[in-house]
Write an enzyme that holds these catalytic residues in place. Structure first.
Site, mmCIF file in Angstrom:
data_model
loop_
_atom_site.group_PDB
_atom_site.id
_atom_site.type_symbol
_atom_site.label_atom_id
_atom_site.label_comp_id
_atom_site.label_asym_id
_atom_site.label_seq_id
_atom_site.Cartn_x
_atom_site.Cartn_y
_atom_site.Cartn_z
ATOM 1 N N LYS A 167 0.886 -1.183 0.000
ATOM 2 C CA LYS A 167 0.000 0.000 0.000
ATOM 3 C C LYS A 167 0.914 1.221 0.000
ATOM 4 C CE LYS A 167 -1.921 2.803 2.375
ATOM 5 N NZ LYS A 167 -1.771 4.267 2.217
ATOM 6 N N SER A 219 5.010 6.756 10.890
ATOM 7 C CA SER A 219 5.107 7.461 12.171
ATOM 8 C C SER A 219 4.849 6.514 13.354
ATOM 9 C CB SER A 219 4.086 8.597 12.207
ATOM 10 O OG SER A 219 2.794 8.069 12.081
ATOM 11 N N THR A 220 5.376 6.888 14.494
ATOM 12 C CA THR A 220 5.179 6.092 15.712
ATOM 13 C C THR A 220 3.693 6.038 16.069
ATOM 14 O OG1 THR A 220 7.400 6.600 16.456
ATOM 15 C CG2 THR A 220 5.848 5.946 18.158
ATOM 16 N N GLY A 223 2.148 3.536 13.967
ATOM 17 C CA GLY A 223 2.672 2.236 14.396
ATOM 18 C C GLY A 223 1.880 1.677 15.570
ATOM 19 N N GLU A 240 8.975 0.050 11.606
ATOM 20 C CA GLU A 240 10.105 0.986 11.486
ATOM 21 C C GLU A 240 9.489 2.373 11.622
ATOM 22 O OE1 GLU A 240 13.299 0.484 11.125
ATOM 23 O OE2 GLU A 240 13.467 -1.608 10.536
ATOM 24 N N CYS A 274 13.911 9.208 8.360
ATOM 25 C CA CYS A 274 13.785 8.763 9.751
ATOM 26 C C CYS A 274 15.113 8.839 10.483
ATOM 27 C CB CYS A 274 13.245 7.341 9.787
ATOM 28 S SG CYS A 274 14.184 6.225 8.747
ATOM 29 N N GLU A 370 10.370 15.157 16.788
ATOM 30 C CA GLU A 370 10.916 14.946 15.452
ATOM 31 C C GLU A 370 10.235 15.875 14.453
ATOM 32 O OE1 GLU A 370 9.505 11.433 13.474
ATOM 33 O OE2 GLU A 370 11.381 11.132 12.413
HETATM 34 P P1 NAD Z 1 2.262 7.832 8.483
HETATM 35 O O1 NAD Z 1 2.339 6.960 9.662
HETATM 36 O O2 NAD Z 1 1.308 8.951 8.496
HETATM 37 O O3 NAD Z 1 1.874 6.980 7.172
HETATM 38 C C1 NAD Z 1 2.629 5.890 6.726
HETATM 39 C C2 NAD Z 1 1.728 4.940 5.950
HETATM 40 O O4 NAD Z 1 0.759 4.382 6.832
HETATM 41 C C3 NAD Z 1 0.935 5.582 4.813
HETATM 42 O O5 NAD Z 1 0.905 4.689 3.716
HETATM 43 C C4 NAD Z 1 -0.463 5.725 5.418
HETATM 44 O O6 NAD Z 1 -1.494 5.748 4.454
HETATM 45 C C5 NAD Z 1 -0.541 4.490 6.274
HETATM 46 N N1 NAD Z 1 -1.490 4.559 7.381
HETATM 47 C C6 NAD Z 1 -1.888 5.651 8.088
HETATM 48 N N2 NAD Z 1 -2.759 5.314 9.065
HETATM 49 C C7 NAD Z 1 -2.907 3.964 8.989
HETATM 50 C C8 NAD Z 1 -3.651 3.018 9.757
HETATM 51 N N3 NAD Z 1 -4.418 3.383 10.782
HETATM 52 N N4 NAD Z 1 -3.549 1.721 9.425
HETATM 53 C C9 NAD Z 1 -2.759 1.321 8.407
HETATM 54 N N5 NAD Z 1 -2.042 2.175 7.634
HETATM 55 C C10 NAD Z 1 -2.107 3.489 7.928
HETATM 56 O O7 NAD Z 1 3.750 8.297 8.242
HETATM 57 P P2 NAD Z 1 4.310 9.319 7.160
HETATM 58 O O8 NAD Z 1 3.882 10.690 7.539
HETATM 59 O O9 NAD Z 1 3.965 8.818 5.788
HETATM 60 O O10 NAD Z 1 5.897 9.144 7.354
HETATM 61 C C11 NAD Z 1 6.641 9.937 8.228
HETATM 62 C C12 NAD Z 1 7.059 9.164 9.454
HETATM 63 O O11 NAD Z 1 7.661 7.927 9.068
HETATM 64 C C13 NAD Z 1 8.101 9.855 10.307
HETATM 65 O O12 NAD Z 1 7.748 9.783 11.659
HETATM 66 C C14 NAD Z 1 9.379 9.056 10.078
HETATM 67 O O13 NAD Z 1 10.305 9.114 11.115
HETATM 68 C C15 NAD Z 1 8.849 7.701 9.831
HETATM 69 N N6 NAD Z 1 9.786 6.928 9.014
HETATM 70 C C16 NAD Z 1 10.460 5.908 9.616
HETATM 71 C C17 NAD Z 1 11.378 5.181 8.907
HETATM 72 C C18 NAD Z 1 12.141 4.044 9.552
HETATM 73 O O14 NAD Z 1 12.743 3.242 8.849
HETATM 74 N N7 NAD Z 1 12.126 3.908 10.864
HETATM 75 C C19 NAD Z 1 11.619 5.472 7.570
HETATM 76 C C20 NAD Z 1 10.906 6.506 6.980
HETATM 77 C C21 NAD Z 1 9.973 7.223 7.722
#
Ligand code: NAD
Length: 471
Positions: A167, A219-220, A223, A240, A274, A370
């Site tokens: 996705k 995002s956490t 997560g 992650e 990240c 962050e």
């Molecule tokens: P996000 O959590 O908003 O979205 C990530 C993905 O999750 C998107 O595809 C979104 O549609 C999906 N999503 C959102 N809500 C969901 C739910 N309830 N159930 C299932 N899927 C859902 O994150 P973002 O804004 O896209 O990314 C930024 C964040 O990602 C930052 O906090 C960054 O630190 C983190 N990040 C971590 C790593 C790592 O390897 N640790 C790498 C890149 C980004």
């Protein structure tokens, strides 16, 4: 219109999602917005193909992964142009993500294979440890590095013998959908399925009874939701999540040598990574020199649309993140002294100048949280032990680095950090052969290396009684 890949078919879907150009803030195209039926069909296709895919020889699966990497290389120009368009980033960065990172993960896992291990053998029994694929994997990808992150999940999942439904992030679906079209030519139908869509499509995947594992980067906060909604089906999860990486500059560091690298690792992809440097702890004796060097580099950097050949840094990728970054800019002004950037100029798009803040301390949001954007706080310290304590005093523990001239000393300090990855005189050195673990609230499970294959496999022991041994 770009189409989703479901069961080997290219599908338009019944709903659409606008794709916004972050350099203008205007929609420039639309993609399918996967609904419940699309998610069902994608999971069903992956489930149907799983028995055949899991049974073929690992070398044959490796050939498919290599063919996927080759498709990327053959179509690099088009793919990189799409990634520049949907992220606004400079071409060199798109090329690094697509041609270096994405292909290296596909090729690395193409060559990995696990064999049964003999655990015990004596007169009475022979016990082997086997690792077997799980079934259908759901991969949920963020917007900041959409192709690298998708490939770093697809590669180990497929190499292990699983099938996958990916996705994409709602704001960066285009390059992934194009990849799906290209991969349809080399991947058996149903093995890789690619959906574009909103958060609801991700949530449907997480709750689905036929999805055995979710691998998520984001995002956490999300997560936590994923962990909760994976509970009813007791799905395996790899998370992650966010990071707030600290870098510690030791008193023996040479500012002129390390400042350009620290600058590059703090502002890489305009800070939307990240594991880039998000808190820079500098010893008292070097503090002013380091602030001046980093601010000078930031002030002379060119922030512009990625399509502009002069661009070194692009915009923040989407409006929601842009608003978050503006909030942290305001926080930075209160918490310290801005020595580069800080003011957003009027105009279209989500552009933020590279911003450096000095005279800030732990306890302010700009240090403790962050921003995920181009803002770097520089914090003064006088005692190395104290700097280590402060670096570790975060709920996040993704990456961290230590900078100094004496490598043994710097390495010893690095070993005291709690983050999953620690680097010395470098930061965010990603490599498919090297595990990239996340500790504390940065997540769990691991990607990269042979360790990154294991979360896509279930353990099984086979314990055989030898003839003549009573049960
Ligand atoms: P996000 O959590 O908003 O979205 C990530 C993905 O999750 C998107 O595809 C979104 O549609 C999906 N999503 C959102 N809500 C969901 C739910 N309830 N159930 C299932 N899927 C859902 O994150 P973002 O804004 O896209 O990314 C930024 C964040 O990602 C930052 O906090 C960054 O630190 C983190 N990040 C971590 C790593 C790592 O390897 N640790 C790498 C890149 C980004």
């Amino acid at each position: 219109m770009a189409r989703m890949l479901i069961g080997g078919e290219l599908v338009e879907g019944s709903r659409t999602l606008d794709v916004i150009d972050p350099c203008t803030g205007a929609a420039f195209t639309q993609v399918p917005d996967a609904d419940e039926g699309d998610v069902e069909r994608a999971v069903a296709a992956a489930k149907a193909e799983y028995p055949a895919w899991s049974r073929i020889a690992p070398e044959s699966r490796g050939q498919v992964l290599r063919a996927m990497a080759a498709k990327i290389t053959e179509n690099a120009e088009e793919l990189c142009a799409l990634l520049v368009q949907e992220t606004g980033r400079p071409m060199a960065l798109a090329q690094f993500e697509i041609l270096h990172l994405a292909t290296s993960y596909l090729n690395y896992y193409a060559g990995l294979e696990v064999h049964p291990e003999l655990i015990v053998e004596d007169d009475t029994r022979r016990v082997e440890l086997h690792r077997k694929p799980l079934g259908v994997v759901g991969a949920i990808v963020p917007w900041n590095a959409p192709i690298y992150i998708a490939c770093s999940k697809i590669a180990p999942a497929l190499a292990a013998g699983n099938t996958i439904v990916v996705k994409t992030a709602p704001t960066t679906p285009l390059t992934s959908l194009r990849l799906g079209e290209l991969w349809a030519e080399v991947v058996p139908a149903g093995v890789v399925n690619i959906l574009s869509g909103g958060n609801d499509a991700g949530a449907l995947l997480v709750a689905h009874k036929d999805v055995a594992k979710i691998t998520f980067t984001g995002s956490t906060e999300t997560g936590r939701k994923i962990m909760a909604s994976a509970a009813p089906t007791l799905k395996r999860v790899t998370l992650e999540l966010g990071g707030n990486d600290a870098a510690i500059v030791l008193p023996d560091a040479d500012v002129a040598t390390i400042a350009p690298a620290i600058f590059a690792f703090a502002f890489f992809n305009s800070g939307q990574v990240c594991a880039v440097i998000k808190r820079l702890y500098v010893h008292d004796s070097l503090y002013d020199a380091m602030c001046e060097a980093i601010a000078g580099l930031a002030a002379s950097a060119t922030v512009a649309p990625g399509s502009d050949a002069a661009a070194e840094f692009g915009p923040v990728q989407n409006k929601a993140q842009y608003q978050k970054v503006l909030h942290y800019l305001a926080e930075a002004k209160v918490a310290g002294k801005i020595i580069a950037g800080g003011e957003v100029t009027e105009g279209p798009g989500y552009f933020v100048p590279l911003t450096v803040v000095r005279d800030v301390s732990d306890g302010s949001p700009i240090v403790d949280e962050e921003p995920f954007g181009p803002i770097l706080p520089i914090i003064r310290y006088s005692d190395v032990d104290d700097a280590v304590v402060r670096a570790n005093a975060s709920p996040f523990a993704l990456g961290g680095s230590v900078w100094g001239s004496d490598l043994a000393k710097a390495t010893a300090v690095a070993a005291r950090l709690e983050s999953g990855s620690v680097w010395v005189n470098q930061h965010c050195a990603l490599d498919p052969q090297v595990p990239f673990p996340a500790n504390k609230q940065s997540g769990f499970g691991v990607e990269g290396g042979i360790e990154g294959l294991y979360p896509y496999l279930a353990l099984q022991t086979i314990n055989v009684a030898k003839p003549g041994v009573a049960a």
